[in-house]
Design a protein around this motif. Sequence first.
Motif, PDB file in Angstrom:
ATOM      1  N   VAL A   1       9.568   0.491  10.353  1.00 59.21           N
ATOM      2  CA  VAL A   1       9.567  -0.914   9.946  1.00 59.21           C
ATOM      3  C   VAL A   1       8.399  -1.181   9.003  1.00 59.21           C
ATOM      4  O   VAL A   1       7.376  -0.485   9.046  1.00 59.21           O
ATOM      5  CB  VAL A   1       9.479  -1.856  11.171  1.00 59.21           C
ATOM      6  CG1 VAL A   1      10.741  -1.781  11.996  1.00 59.21           C
ATOM      7  CG2 VAL A   1       8.270  -1.527  12.026  1.00 59.21           C
ATOM      8  N   PRO A   2       8.527  -2.196   8.145  1.00 55.00           N
ATOM      9  CA  PRO A   2       7.443  -2.504   7.213  1.00 55.00           C
ATOM     10  C   PRO A   2       6.273  -3.173   7.917  1.00 55.00           C
ATOM     11  O   PRO A   2       6.449  -3.886   8.903  1.00 55.00           O
ATOM     12  CB  PRO A   2       8.103  -3.468   6.218  1.00 55.00           C
ATOM     13  CG  PRO A   2       9.193  -4.115   7.003  1.00 55.00           C
ATOM     14  CD  PRO A   2       9.704  -3.058   7.947  1.00 55.00           C
ATOM     15  N   VAL A   3       5.085  -2.923   7.411  1.00 55.61           N
ATOM     16  CA  VAL A   3       3.904  -3.658   7.864  1.00 55.61           C
ATOM     17  C   VAL A   3       3.920  -5.017   7.172  1.00 55.61           C
ATOM     18  O   VAL A   3       4.023  -5.098   5.948  1.00 55.61           O
ATOM     19  CB  VAL A   3       2.610  -2.902   7.516  1.00 55.61           C
ATOM     20  CG1 VAL A   3       1.390  -3.713   7.933  1.00 55.61           C
ATOM     21  CG2 VAL A   3       2.599  -1.531   8.183  1.00 55.61           C
TER      22      VAL A   3
ATOM     23  N   THR B   1       0.849  -1.180   0.000  1.00 56.67           N
ATOM     24  CA  THR B   1       0.000   0.000   0.000  1.00 56.67           C
ATOM     25  C   THR B   1       0.884   1.229   0.000  1.00 56.67           C
ATOM     26  O   THR B   1       2.097   1.152   0.157  1.00 56.67           O
ATOM     27  CB  THR B   1      -0.906   0.013   1.244  1.00 56.67           C
ATOM     28  OG1 THR B   1      -0.070   0.046   2.409  1.00 56.67           O
ATOM     29  CG2 THR B   1      -1.790  -1.219   1.292  1.00 56.67           C
ATOM     30  N   ALA B   2       0.257   2.387  -0.166  1.00 59.57           N
ATOM     31  CA  ALA B   2       1.035   3.625  -0.228  1.00 59.57           C
ATOM     32  C   ALA B   2       1.776   3.865   1.079  1.00 59.57           C
ATOM     33  O   ALA B   2       2.882   4.380   1.091  1.00 59.57           O
ATOM     34  CB  ALA B   2       0.111   4.795  -0.541  1.00 59.57           C
ATOM     35  N   ASP B   3       1.148   3.505   2.205  1.00 61.14           N
ATOM     36  CA  ASP B   3       1.772   3.716   3.504  1.00 61.14           C
ATOM     37  C   ASP B   3       1.919   2.360   4.178  1.00 61.14           C
ATOM     38  O   ASP B   3       1.095   1.948   4.978  1.00 61.14           O
ATOM     39  CB  ASP B   3       0.908   4.657   4.351  1.00 61.14           C
ATOM     40  CG  ASP B   3       1.593   5.023   5.664  1.00 61.14           C
ATOM     41  OD1 ASP B   3       2.802   4.779   5.773  1.00 61.14           O
ATOM     42  OD2 ASP B   3       0.908   5.549   6.564  1.00 61.14           O
ATOM     43  N   SER B   4       2.974   1.626   3.830  1.00 63.38           N
ATOM     44  CA  SER B   4       3.126   0.248   4.293  1.00 63.38           C
ATOM     45  C   SER B   4       4.197   0.111   5.365  1.00 63.38           C
ATOM     46  O   SER B   4       4.817  -0.921   5.500  1.00 63.38           O
ATOM     47  CB  SER B   4       3.460  -0.660   3.112  1.00 63.38           C
ATOM     48  OG  SER B   4       4.663  -0.230   2.505  1.00 63.38           O
ATOM     49  N   SER B   5       4.425   1.174   6.112  1.00 62.05           N
ATOM     50  CA  SER B   5       5.380   1.097   7.214  1.00 62.05           C
ATOM     51  C   SER B   5       4.865   1.933   8.378  1.00 62.05           C
ATOM     52  O   SER B   5       3.917   2.708   8.240  1.00 62.05           O
ATOM     53  CB  SER B   5       6.759   1.592   6.773  1.00 62.05           C
ATOM     54  OG  SER B   5       6.715   2.970   6.450  1.00 62.05           O
ATOM     55  N   TYR B   6       5.491   1.739   9.523  1.00 63.67           N
ATOM     56  CA  TYR B   6       5.128   2.508  10.710  1.00 63.67           C
ATOM     57  C   TYR B   6       6.381   2.698  11.549  1.00 63.67           C
ATOM     58  O   TYR B   6       7.415   2.052  11.315  1.00 63.67           O
ATOM     59  CB  TYR B   6       4.020   1.812  11.506  1.00 63.67           C
ATOM     60  CG  TYR B   6       4.402   0.457  12.059  1.00 63.67           C
ATOM     61  CD1 TYR B   6       4.769   0.294  13.394  1.00 63.67           C
ATOM     62  CD2 TYR B   6       4.389  -0.678  11.248  1.00 63.67           C
ATOM     63  CE1 TYR B   6       5.119  -0.948  13.901  1.00 63.67           C
ATOM     64  CE2 TYR B   6       4.736  -1.924  11.742  1.00 63.67           C
ATOM     65  CZ  TYR B   6       5.102  -2.053  13.073  1.00 63.67           C
ATOM     66  OH  TYR B   6       5.452  -3.284  13.573  1.00 63.67           O
ATOM     67  N   VAL B   7       6.298   3.581  12.535  1.00 66.13           N
ATOM     68  CA  VAL B   7       7.449   3.863  13.391  1.00 66.13           C
ATOM     69  C   VAL B   7       7.200   3.240  14.759  1.00 66.13           C
ATOM     70  O   VAL B   7       6.220   3.562  15.439  1.00 66.13           O
ATOM     71  CB  VAL B   7       7.694   5.376  13.526  1.00 66.13           C
ATOM     72  CG1 VAL B   7       8.900   5.640  14.436  1.00 66.13           C
ATOM     73  CG2 VAL B   7       7.921   6.000  12.149  1.00 66.13           C
TER      74      VAL B   7
ATOM     75  N   PRO C   1      -4.588   1.348  13.458  1.00 67.01           N
ATOM     76  CA  PRO C   1      -4.862   1.838  12.102  1.00 67.01           C
ATOM     77  C   PRO C   1      -3.630   1.865  11.209  1.00 67.01           C
ATOM     78  O   PRO C   1      -3.749   1.925   9.988  1.00 67.01           O
ATOM     79  CB  PRO C   1      -5.386   3.260  12.348  1.00 67.01           C
ATOM     80  CG  PRO C   1      -4.767   3.671  13.649  1.00 67.01           C
ATOM     81  CD  PRO C   1      -4.675   2.420  14.470  1.00 67.01           C
ATOM     82  N   PHE C   2      -2.430   1.788  11.799  1.00 69.22           N
ATOM     83  CA  PHE C   2      -1.208   1.949  11.010  1.00 69.22           C
ATOM     84  C   PHE C   2      -0.527   0.634  10.654  1.00 69.22           C
ATOM     85  O   PHE C   2       0.292   0.589   9.738  1.00 69.22           O
ATOM     86  CB  PHE C   2      -0.210   2.861  11.743  1.00 69.22           C
ATOM     87  CG  PHE C   2       0.064   2.464  13.172  1.00 69.22           C
ATOM     88  CD1 PHE C   2       0.991   1.492  13.485  1.00 69.22           C
ATOM     89  CD2 PHE C   2      -0.627   3.076  14.215  1.00 69.22           C
ATOM     90  CE1 PHE C   2       1.239   1.127  14.793  1.00 69.22           C
ATOM     91  CE2 PHE C   2      -0.386   2.724  15.538  1.00 69.22           C
ATOM     92  CZ  PHE C   2       0.550   1.743  15.828  1.00 69.22           C
ATOM     93  N   ALA C   3      -0.830  -0.453  11.379  1.00 65.10           N
ATOM     94  CA  ALA C   3      -0.126  -1.712  11.105  1.00 65.10           C
ATOM     95  C   ALA C   3      -1.010  -2.935  11.298  1.00 65.10           C
ATOM     96  O   ALA C   3      -0.502  -4.055  11.309  1.00 65.10           O
ATOM     97  CB  ALA C   3       1.112  -1.825  11.996  1.00 65.10           C
TER      98      ALA C   3
END
Length: 523
Positions: free
Chosen positions: A316-318, A28-34, A213-215
């Motif tokens: 890190v990647p989801v 997806t466009a946002d496939s990582s999180y902190v 919601p992010f991962a």
Amino acid sequence: MPRVKETGRKMLFIIAVVSVYLASVISTADSSYVAAVYEHKVILNPDPRTPMSRHEALQHMQKNLDIYEEQAARAAQQGAQILVFPEDGIHGFNFTRSSIAGYLETIPNPQEESWNPCTEPERHNNTEVLQRLSCMARRNNLYLVANMPDLQPCPLKTSPTSTCPPDGRWQFNTNVAFRSDGLLIARYHKQNLFFEQSFDTPPEVEVITFDTPFAGKFGLFICFDILFHDPAVVLVEMGVRQLIFPTAWMNTLPLLDSVQFHSAFSLGANVTLLAANLRNDRLIMKGSGIYTPFSATYHHAWKGDPEEGRLLVARVPVLEPLEVKQSAAKEVEAGGGESASSVATDSGRCHQDSCDDHSPHSVHPSHPTFISSMMYDTFTFVLLNVTQGDVKVCNGTFCCHLQYRWLLQDHKELYALGAFAGLHTVDGRYALQVCAIVRCGGLDQSSCGQEVEEAESKMDFLLEGNFDTKYVYPSILTSRMFLEQPESLEKAADMRVTMKHSNMKSGLVTACLYGRMYHLDNE
């Protein structure tokens, strides 16, 4: 090959080999999180076996929570969306069942009750720690996981027929998770206790997750749980790919150092593991990290380093579950090049198709073996004392095979390949199959299996085991507790596991394939 980026003792490894064996990533466009984990130098109760009043216990816990407040703010400033604190980090350890009473709070079950301790503090009495953690998450707008002791009445609503402890109450080692607005969203009671006389084992295994919601989904477990099937492997086999792991891990070499085994679990289970450890040098507690199947951001203090906390933050990647389950994992090397199954040999390199059969079932030259104890288990070893070799060692019917070539051989160091298959019974009971290359403690073979932290010798190798389990956790630990990511890994349909590595950056301490035979633990 891995590339190493080092800042102090914080390391990031990026693997240049992509394998179907490793996790897929959401495209997806946002496939990582902190993510952030905090290794905490816990402020301990100097006399934990003497009961304290609630007021005194709160005064003690507030000292650790003050540090948590500072670190939560720092993590938020660095963009962290989720922050994990270690096991026992608020209250400490070594309590008796009665002396911990002042530290206990009754934590409501989020599956039965929606409660935000920060905005509704009056709903439940004696929940000051829950309130402070909730407000910490809310103030910093991040998901937060911490560990604390829980008091529950007996019988439990979730297990009404279970036998009550003699004093009529349950006391649990507990993870709590808060949403970024402070809502209490998860509570997990530790299943596998490690000599914790102040706590009870839950009457039923709890498999606890929460959504973000992010991962997506995160799973919860604690410390000693990582060595057992329930709930850690249950979570993995449910498809949970982000796992949260507060721990108070006492390092035990050569096979169970914190960063060594936690990264091995991440790679072997194909998950992201957010591991937050305590820092206590007297008890050899150190080593925290953010581990994915592709990378590791971690901190492992070395001798002489200040005994202090350390915040780690990484993007890190989801991960999502693999959609296609293949009968055998095949590997692809980034950028093409030679086959991932190529190995070091007399001529330097050979390809699998043009080499002799080097499977564990093929005939190998006989090498003298010897018995030595490692981690209280009786391993069968063979020495690795020639420039390059092709050796096999068996412990019963379980065999390990190694092809190796020394790049740098320090003749003041002795190495051996060891195999063990059996039931480990010291400080826990669990069935193992292990293949391990180890640096011995001295130059006598009786020293093989002893704890070693430094090394100069480097080798190219291909290590293979004919396992009877699919649960195998691979690791490469080098001098001064640095990790190296295997160059390639392969799991075959017959459960043979192969780990290949070359061009080591540091001297080899241990290279290990750590197999868990969960189904034999109770035999």
